[in-house]
Design a protein around this motif. Structure first.
Motif, PDB file in Angstrom:
ATOM      1  N   UNK A   1       0.832  -1.204   0.000  1.00 23.07           N
ATOM      2  CA  UNK A   1       0.000   0.000   0.000  1.00 23.07           C
ATOM      3  C   UNK A   1       0.866   1.252   0.000  1.00 23.07           C
ATOM      4  N   UNK A   2       0.537   2.190  -0.894  1.00 26.31           N
ATOM      5  CA  UNK A   2       1.267   3.442  -0.960  1.00 26.31           C
ATOM      6  C   UNK A   2       2.467   3.427  -1.879  1.00 26.31           C
ATOM      7  N   UNK A   3       2.745   2.286  -2.520  1.00 27.23           N
ATOM      8  CA  UNK A   3       3.928   2.205  -3.374  1.00 27.23           C
ATOM      9  C   UNK A   3       3.706   2.874  -4.732  1.00 27.23           C
TER      10      UNK A   3
ATOM     11  N   UNK B   1      10.378   5.750   2.895  1.00 22.68           N
ATOM     12  CA  UNK B   1       9.924   6.689   1.872  1.00 22.68           C
ATOM     13  C   UNK B   1       8.396   6.698   1.805  1.00 22.68           C
ATOM     14  N   UNK B   2       7.797   5.520   1.861  1.00 20.82           N
ATOM     15  CA  UNK B   2       6.333   5.436   1.850  1.00 20.82           C
ATOM     16  C   UNK B   2       5.755   6.118   3.082  1.00 20.82           C
ATOM     17  N   UNK B   3       6.404   5.952   4.237  1.00 25.89           N
ATOM     18  CA  UNK B   3       5.917   6.587   5.453  1.00 25.89           C
ATOM     19  C   UNK B   3       5.929   8.104   5.313  1.00 25.89           C
TER      20      UNK B   3
ATOM     21  N   UNK C   1       0.275  13.219   3.057  1.00 24.04           N
ATOM     22  CA  UNK C   1      -0.886  13.050   2.172  1.00 24.04           C
ATOM     23  C   UNK C   1      -2.151  13.647   2.795  1.00 24.04           C
ATOM     24  N   UNK C   2      -2.860  14.417   1.966  1.00 22.83           N
ATOM     25  CA  UNK C   2      -4.138  15.014   2.348  1.00 22.83           C
ATOM     26  C   UNK C   2      -5.132  14.763   1.213  1.00 22.83           C
TER      27      UNK C   2
ATOM     28  N   UNK D   1      -4.205   6.827   7.500  1.00 19.33           N
ATOM     29  CA  UNK D   1      -2.943   7.481   7.170  1.00 19.33           C
ATOM     30  C   UNK D   1      -2.184   7.841   8.451  1.00 19.33           C
ATOM     31  N   UNK D   2      -1.825   6.824   9.214  1.00 21.80           N
ATOM     32  CA  UNK D   2      -0.971   7.040  10.367  1.00 21.80           C
ATOM     33  C   UNK D   2       0.016   5.887  10.462  1.00 21.80           C
ATOM     34  N   UNK D   3       1.097   6.117  11.151  1.00 25.51           N
ATOM     35  CA  UNK D   3       2.224   5.176  11.152  1.00 25.51           C
ATOM     36  C   UNK D   3       1.832   3.796  11.665  1.00 25.51           C
ATOM     37  N   UNK D   4       1.097   3.747  12.760  1.00 26.45           N
ATOM     38  CA  UNK D   4       0.754   2.456  13.364  1.00 26.45           C
ATOM     39  C   UNK D   4      -0.118   1.620  12.435  1.00 26.45           C
ATOM     40  N   UNK D   5      -1.149   2.244  11.869  1.00 25.06           N
ATOM     41  CA  UNK D   5      -2.058   1.517  10.981  1.00 25.06           C
ATOM     42  C   UNK D   5      -1.324   1.063   9.731  1.00 25.06           C
ATOM     43  N   UNK D   6      -0.511   1.972   9.154  1.00 26.27           N
ATOM     44  CA  UNK D   6       0.175   1.597   7.918  1.00 26.27           C
ATOM     45  C   UNK D   6       1.157   0.459   8.141  1.00 26.27           C
TER      46      UNK D   6
END
Length: 271
Positions: free
Chosen positions: A15-17, A173-175, A181-182, A217-222
């Motif tokens: 996800x996010x790549x 980089x994805x993080x 991201x908005x 869109x937060x570090x823990x969830x991602x």
């Protein structure tokens, strides 16, 4: 750019790549290439009240998962409708596109076809009488399926995928992308403060409305999603590596990945 033979392609990435971005760019660069999304096909059938759509809708409403068998039937039906598979029985092929209220359909024949399509033998469990056409116009990007190695094995019995691209970008980089991201909720427009910033900070370029963050869109969830992807994708990638169709393309950004992806694509299907 014109293809010389059929490209049957899957893009795999965390996800996010930027998988969606790369898909859009490939579709623009190679006009003979089409997109086949299992999710879009499901939604189309539900919206048009086809027998398959009704079956799937009831499954989803009850909290169940759409079975691999039904997804395979859906994809096979789509490929047949487009004429990309050689001979196959036609009595099951109208179900994904014909509404139950459509005129000029014999009810008894329709019910028989419905039963064969929804409840007949598993397409991947018997000898197949069809073959994938190799003409360039029978080229597609398959999105949403397969996600596991067993699904890939079953898909193989229907149509062989001839290129699987593993898109890779470093986790850090994805993080950074996710942190910047908005989104504009009503339209789905996406901005990023590092490479696609809105003209006015925090506001949509078109409407001027406030931008928001996605709930995931937060570090823990991602990181949890990323770890889950790694666990499920490893056997899938190994499956395609053994088939000799897997390649990896790595980059720090979509603009860095795209030229490498084009080069690999053209080597296999253009030159």
């Amino acid at each position: 750019m014109r293809l010389r033979r059929a490209a049957r392609v899957i893009l795999i990435g965390a996800p996010g790549v930027g998988k969606g971005t790369q898909s859009e760019r490939l579709l623009q660069r190679f006009p003979q290439l089409s997109s086949i999304s299992s999710g879009d096909l499901l939604r189309h059938n539900v919206k048009n009240r086809t027998p398959l759509g009704i079956k799937v809708e009831s499954t989803m409403k009850s909290g169940g998962l759409v079975s691999d068998s039904l997804i395979l039937r859906l994809i096979t039906n789509e490929l047949n409708q487009r004429g990309w598979l050689e001979s196959r029985r036609s009595d099951t092929l109208t179900l994904a596109t014909s509404s139950m209220t459509e005129p000029n359909i014999d009810p008894a024949a329709f019910r028989a076809a419905e039963d064969a399509f929804l409840h007949g033998p598993d397409l991947s469990s018997r000898a197949m009488t069809s073959a994938a056409k190799e003409c360039p116009t029978a080229s597609f990007l398959l999105d949403g399926f397969p996600r596991t190695a067993p699904q890939a094995e079953r898909l193989e019995s229907i149509i062989p995928i001839n290129l699987v691209v593993s898109l890779k970008t470093p986790l850090e980089v994805i993080m950074e992308r996710i942190a910047g991201r908005w989104v504009h909720g009503p339209s789905g427009r996406i901005y990023n403060t590092t490479f696609n910033a809105p003209r006015v900070r925090g506001k949509d370029d078109v409407t001027g409305e406030l931008l928001t963050k996605r709930s995931d869109d937060n570090e823990e969830v991602y990181k949890a999603r990323w770890q889950k992807f790694q666990e499920t994708s490893e056997p899938l990638l190994e499956h395609y590596a053994q088939k000799g169709v897997l390649m990896e393309v790595e980059g720090m950004s979509s603009d860095e990945i795209s030229p490498r992806l084009y080069e690999a694509f053209e080597k296999r299907f253009v030159h």
